[in-house]
Design a protein around this motif. Structure first.
Motif, PDB file in Angstrom:
ATOM      1  N   LEU A 101       0.833  -1.209   0.000  1.00  0.00           N
ATOM      2  CA  LEU A 101       0.000   0.000   0.000  1.00  0.00           C
ATOM      3  C   LEU A 101       0.865   1.256   0.000  1.00  0.00           C
ATOM      4  CD1 LEU A 101      -2.785   1.350   0.267  1.00  0.00           C
ATOM      5  CD2 LEU A 101      -2.555   1.117   2.751  1.00  0.00           C
ATOM      6  N   LEU A 102       1.951   1.258   0.756  1.00  0.00           N
ATOM      7  CA  LEU A 102       2.856   2.414   0.765  1.00  0.00           C
ATOM      8  C   LEU A 102       3.476   2.637  -0.616  1.00  0.00           C
ATOM      9  CD1 LEU A 102       4.661   1.984   4.210  1.00  0.00           C
ATOM     10  CD2 LEU A 102       2.870   3.629   3.604  1.00  0.00           C
ATOM     11  N   ILE A 103       3.829   1.553  -1.296  1.00  0.00           N
ATOM     12  CA  ILE A 103       4.375   1.685  -2.652  1.00  0.00           C
ATOM     13  C   ILE A 103       3.316   2.273  -3.587  1.00  0.00           C
ATOM     14  CG2 ILE A 103       5.242   0.398  -4.638  1.00  0.00           C
ATOM     15  CD1 ILE A 103       6.629  -1.482  -2.712  1.00  0.00           C
ATOM     16  N   SER A 143      -2.200  -0.522 -10.274  1.00  0.00           N
ATOM     17  CA  SER A 143      -2.210  -1.984 -10.221  1.00  0.00           C
ATOM     18  C   SER A 143      -1.465  -2.605 -11.402  1.00  0.00           C
ATOM     19  CB  SER A 143      -3.652  -2.496 -10.203  1.00  0.00           C
ATOM     20  OG  SER A 143      -4.358  -2.079 -11.359  1.00  0.00           O
ATOM     21  N   LEU A 144      -1.245  -1.821 -12.465  1.00  0.00           N
ATOM     22  CA  LEU A 144      -0.538  -2.353 -13.635  1.00  0.00           C
ATOM     23  C   LEU A 144       0.969  -2.424 -13.434  1.00  0.00           C
ATOM     24  CD1 LEU A 144      -2.486  -0.546 -16.509  1.00  0.00           C
ATOM     25  CD2 LEU A 144      -2.755  -2.893 -15.717  1.00  0.00           C
ATOM     26  N   VAL A 145       1.501  -1.730 -12.416  1.00  0.00           N
ATOM     27  CA  VAL A 145       2.954  -1.753 -12.219  1.00  0.00           C
ATOM     28  C   VAL A 145       3.416  -3.135 -11.766  1.00  0.00           C
ATOM     29  CG1 VAL A 145       2.967   0.700 -11.660  1.00  0.00           C
ATOM     30  CG2 VAL A 145       2.830  -0.977  -9.812  1.00  0.00           C
ATOM     31  N   PHE A 146       2.487  -3.996 -11.413  1.00  0.00           N
ATOM     32  CA  PHE A 146       2.837  -5.385 -11.096  1.00  0.00           C
ATOM     33  C   PHE A 146       3.522  -6.056 -12.290  1.00  0.00           C
ATOM     34  CE2 PHE A 146       1.321  -9.843 -11.440  1.00  0.00           C
ATOM     35  CZ  PHE A 146       2.064 -10.381 -10.397  1.00  0.00           C
ATOM     36  N   SER A 174       7.323  -5.733 -12.411  1.00  0.00           N
ATOM     37  CA  SER A 174       8.016  -6.322 -11.250  1.00  0.00           C
ATOM     38  C   SER A 174       8.042  -5.420 -10.028  1.00  0.00           C
ATOM     39  CB  SER A 174       9.467  -6.716 -11.616  1.00  0.00           C
ATOM     40  OG  SER A 174       9.468  -7.627 -12.693  1.00  0.00           O
ATOM     41  N   LEU A 175       7.113  -4.464  -9.943  1.00  0.00           N
ATOM     42  CA  LEU A 175       7.009  -3.621  -8.755  1.00  0.00           C
ATOM     43  C   LEU A 175       5.818  -4.111  -7.939  1.00  0.00           C
ATOM     44  CD1 LEU A 175       8.190  -1.187  -7.258  1.00  0.00           C
ATOM     45  CD2 LEU A 175       6.515   0.240  -8.452  1.00  0.00           C
ATOM     46  N   LEU A 176       6.073  -4.560  -6.717  1.00  0.00           N
ATOM     47  CA  LEU A 176       5.024  -5.149  -5.892  1.00  0.00           C
ATOM     48  C   LEU A 176       4.293  -4.058  -5.118  1.00  0.00           C
ATOM     49  CD1 LEU A 176       6.775  -8.387  -4.551  1.00  0.00           C
ATOM     50  CD2 LEU A 176       5.180  -8.134  -6.465  1.00  0.00           C
ATOM     51  N   ASP A 177       3.280  -3.495  -5.741  1.00  0.00           N
ATOM     52  CA  ASP A 177       2.409  -2.544  -5.061  1.00  0.00           C
ATOM     53  C   ASP A 177       1.347  -3.334  -4.300  1.00  0.00           C
ATOM     54  OD1 ASP A 177       1.094  -3.468  -7.367  1.00  0.00           O
ATOM     55  OD2 ASP A 177      -0.221  -1.720  -7.363  1.00  0.00           O
ATOM     56  N   LEU A 178       0.245  -2.677  -3.942  1.00  0.00           N
ATOM     57  CA  LEU A 178      -0.813  -3.354  -3.189  1.00  0.00           C
ATOM     58  C   LEU A 178      -1.389  -4.531  -3.963  1.00  0.00           C
ATOM     59  CD1 LEU A 178      -2.769  -3.480  -0.780  1.00  0.00           C
ATOM     60  CD2 LEU A 178      -4.209  -1.807  -1.970  1.00  0.00           C
ATOM     61  N   PHE A 179      -1.738  -4.313  -5.227  1.00  0.00           N
ATOM     62  CA  PHE A 179      -2.301  -5.395  -6.022  1.00  0.00           C
ATOM     63  C   PHE A 179      -1.271  -6.486  -6.296  1.00  0.00           C
ATOM     64  CE2 PHE A 179      -3.209  -7.299 -10.203  1.00  0.00           C
ATOM     65  CZ  PHE A 179      -4.454  -7.839  -9.942  1.00  0.00           C
ATOM     66  N   GLY A 180      -0.028  -6.085  -6.601  1.00  0.00           N
ATOM     67  CA  GLY A 180       1.013  -7.074  -6.864  1.00  0.00           C
ATOM     68  C   GLY A 180       1.309  -7.939  -5.654  1.00  0.00           C
ATOM     69  N   THR A 181       1.314  -7.304  -4.459  1.00  0.00           N
ATOM     70  CA  THR A 181       1.531  -8.074  -3.237  1.00  0.00           C
ATOM     71  C   THR A 181       0.392  -9.065  -3.002  1.00  0.00           C
ATOM     72  OG1 THR A 181       2.725  -6.190  -2.293  1.00  0.00           O
ATOM     73  CG2 THR A 181       1.976  -7.898  -0.777  1.00  0.00           C
ATOM     74  N   PRO A 238     -10.442 -13.480  -0.227  1.00  0.00           N
ATOM     75  CA  PRO A 238     -10.214 -12.475   0.831  1.00  0.00           C
ATOM     76  C   PRO A 238      -9.145 -11.452   0.462  1.00  0.00           C
ATOM     77  CG  PRO A 238     -10.358 -14.661   1.773  1.00  0.00           C
ATOM     78  CD  PRO A 238     -10.313 -14.839   0.289  1.00  0.00           C
ATOM     79  N   LEU A 239      -8.097 -11.878  -0.223  1.00  0.00           N
ATOM     80  CA  LEU A 239      -7.053 -10.925  -0.618  1.00  0.00           C
ATOM     81  C   LEU A 239      -7.590  -9.908  -1.627  1.00  0.00           C
ATOM     82  CD1 LEU A 239      -4.035 -13.384  -0.889  1.00  0.00           C
ATOM     83  CD2 LEU A 239      -4.202 -11.417   0.654  1.00  0.00           C
ATOM     84  N   LEU A 240      -8.394 -10.376  -2.565  1.00  0.00           N
ATOM     85  CA  LEU A 240      -8.994  -9.438  -3.520  1.00  0.00           C
ATOM     86  C   LEU A 240      -9.952  -8.477  -2.816  1.00  0.00           C
ATOM     87  CD1 LEU A 240      -9.696 -11.752  -6.589  1.00  0.00           C
ATOM     88  CD2 LEU A 240      -7.868 -10.068  -6.317  1.00  0.00           C
ATOM     89  N   LEU A 241     -10.655  -8.949  -1.817  1.00  0.00           N
ATOM     90  CA  LEU A 241     -11.533  -8.061  -1.057  1.00  0.00           C
ATOM     91  C   LEU A 241     -10.730  -7.027  -0.278  1.00  0.00           C
ATOM     92  CD1 LEU A 241     -14.201 -10.569   0.308  1.00  0.00           C
ATOM     93  CD2 LEU A 241     -14.534  -8.802  -1.423  1.00  0.00           C
ATOM     94  N   VAL A 242      -9.592  -7.435   0.251  1.00  0.00           N
ATOM     95  CA  VAL A 242      -8.714  -6.480   0.948  1.00  0.00           C
ATOM     96  C   VAL A 242      -8.256  -5.378  -0.004  1.00  0.00           C
ATOM     97  CG1 VAL A 242      -6.454  -6.221   2.039  1.00  0.00           C
ATOM     98  CG2 VAL A 242      -7.963  -8.095   2.719  1.00  0.00           C
ATOM     99  N   VAL A 243      -7.817  -5.772  -1.202  1.00  0.00           N
ATOM    100  CA  VAL A 243      -7.394  -4.791  -2.201  1.00  0.00           C
ATOM    101  C   VAL A 243      -8.555  -3.863  -2.564  1.00  0.00           C
ATOM    102  CG1 VAL A 243      -6.592  -4.518  -4.570  1.00  0.00           C
ATOM    103  CG2 VAL A 243      -5.585  -6.276  -3.113  1.00  0.00           C
ATOM    104  N   THR A 244      -9.738  -4.432  -2.732  1.00  0.00           N
ATOM    105  CA  THR A 244     -10.906  -3.635  -3.096  1.00  0.00           C
ATOM    106  C   THR A 244     -11.221  -2.599  -2.029  1.00  0.00           C
ATOM    107  OG1 THR A 244     -11.838  -5.480  -4.349  1.00  0.00           O
ATOM    108  CG2 THR A 244     -13.348  -3.737  -3.689  1.00  0.00           C
ATOM    109  N   VAL A 245     -11.203  -3.018  -0.772  1.00  0.00           N
ATOM    110  CA  VAL A 245     -11.532  -2.099   0.323  1.00  0.00           C
ATOM    111  C   VAL A 245     -10.487  -0.989   0.432  1.00  0.00           C
ATOM    112  CG1 VAL A 245     -11.784  -1.916   2.830  1.00  0.00           C
ATOM    113  CG2 VAL A 245     -12.870  -3.787   1.597  1.00  0.00           C
ATOM    114  N   TRP A 246      -9.217  -1.318   0.267  1.00  0.00           N
ATOM    115  CA  TRP A 246      -8.178  -0.285   0.347  1.00  0.00           C
ATOM    116  C   TRP A 246      -8.317   0.724  -0.798  1.00  0.00           C
ATOM    117  CZ3 TRP A 246      -5.977   1.446   4.284  1.00  0.00           C
ATOM    118  CH2 TRP A 246      -5.522   0.643   5.318  1.00  0.00           C
ATOM    119  N   TYR A 247      -8.631   0.238  -1.987  1.00  0.00           N
ATOM    120  CA  TYR A 247      -8.842   1.176  -3.096  1.00  0.00           C
ATOM    121  C   TYR A 247     -10.078   2.039  -2.841  1.00  0.00           C
ATOM    122  CZ  TYR A 247      -5.255  -0.749  -6.183  1.00  0.00           C
ATOM    123  OH  TYR A 247      -4.053  -1.110  -6.740  1.00  0.00           O
TER     124      TYR A 247
END
Length: 325
Positions: free
Chosen positions: A78-80, A238-241, A244-251, A265-274
């Motif tokens: 998320l910080l990235i 999310s496209l920077v994945f 090779s850059l591990l942003d929120l979606f890439g992680t 659950p991981l996709l839901l976490v990403v959705t809520v953060w966005y």
């Protein structure tokens, strides 16, 4: 009994409170709107069904959602995402302003260059731009500054400069500048021509005219449009994945490959953060628009807290009137 001629009979005056009694006795009936009530009921029923489905469907695994939501690995991603968004938004807006000024300049070369840049990057998909920059070292191993077709004064090793973060920020900034230029140009053109003429009549320098007169007024039109671009930029990170850059979606993608049972659950976490990030941007947008609305409207739009207080005050007055009747 006869009255003398010329006698005038006066009717008894009504009580002073008679009009108020009549108005209080006659209640104004509101206009009936059955269609509105039907649509309201449909929306409430659908909303209740959606909430019930989200809460009771075990497929979403809300316990695993709570486990992953504040995990340090995802927070690092998320910080990235925030870092890439902030840098790309600032560089993209700066580049958009330069491109807009070049498009509005009197130089045909600058106008053509700005139009070509905007046309090119609005036509090429962002993922293609990112992948092209990621493999840029295969085309040019070194970059140099010097005289065209002559000696080079400074030489850079492209492989050392093109880190994953650099590729992501440069790619997003180049793409964002093309869209931001049209937003800024539209905002500048929305300023009344009389403002330019008045500034010219006062003999103000062009730079002062733009920074103190034209651009502050253009921001009223630029802000809502550019915030839409900024929200799109947050999601585009999310496209920077793919570089090779591990942003929120890439992680989340990486964790999903390691824990295949937790993909949802991981996709839901990403959705809520966005959702949280875009909501915060929307709140900032409201107050920025409210700030630049000063002098353009008779009264500033109320804040959500002011709307709540007004609605609560209206509800109290309505209850008081109902109790008085």
């Amino acid at each position: 009994m006869t009255e003398p001629p010329g006698t005038v009979f006066l009717a008894a005056a009504p009580p002073a409170d008679a009009p108020s009694k009549v108005l209080s006795a006659q209640r104004v009936q509101p206009l009936r709107r059955p269609g509105r009530w039907i649509l309201t009921a449909v929306v409430l029923v659908l909303s209740a069904q959606i909430v019930h489905g989200l809460a009771t469907n075990t497929f979403y695994q809300w316990d695993r959602f709570g486990y992953w939501f504040l995990r340090p690995t995802l927070l690092d991603g998320l910080l990235i995402t925030l870092e890439v968004t902030a840098l790309s938004a600032a560089l993209g807006l700066f580049g958009g302003i330069l491109l807009a000024l070049a498009r509005l300049s009197g130089s045909p070369v600058l106008r053509a260059a700005s139009w070509t840049y905007t046309w090119l990057f609005r036509s090429v998909p962002l993922i293609v731009v990112l992948i092209f920059l990621y493999n840029f070292s295969a085309l040019y191993q070194t970059l140099s500054l010097g005289i065209p077709f002559g000696p080079a004064f400074v030489t850079f090793d492209e492989s050392r400069l093109a880190t994953d973060m650099t590729v992501a920020v440069v790619g997003l900034s180049l793409n964002e500048a093309a869209y931001a230029s049209e937003v800024v140009r539209g905002g500048i053109l929305s300023v009344d021509q009389g403002q330019h003429e008045a500034a010219d009549a006062l003999g103000l320098p062009k730079r002062y005219q733009f920074t103190r007169i034209v651009f502050p007024q253009a921001l009223r039109s630029i802000t809502p449009n550019y915030v839409n671009q900024l929200i799109g930029l947050i999601k585009s990170t999310s496209l920077v994945f793919y570089v090779s850059l591990l942003d929120l979606f890439g992680t989340a993608q990486t964790m999903g490959a390691t824990y295949p049972g937790d993909i949802v659950p991981l996709l839901l976490v990403v959705t809520v953060w966005y959702l949280i990030l875009t909501s915060l941007v929307s709140v900032v947008q409201f107050y920025v628009e409210r700030y630049y609305a000063r002098g353009a409207t008779r009264s500033l739009p109320p804040t959500p807290l002011q709307k709540f207080r007004t609605a609560l005050r209206g509800l109290r007055e309505r209850v008081r009137r109902e109790a008085a009747v």
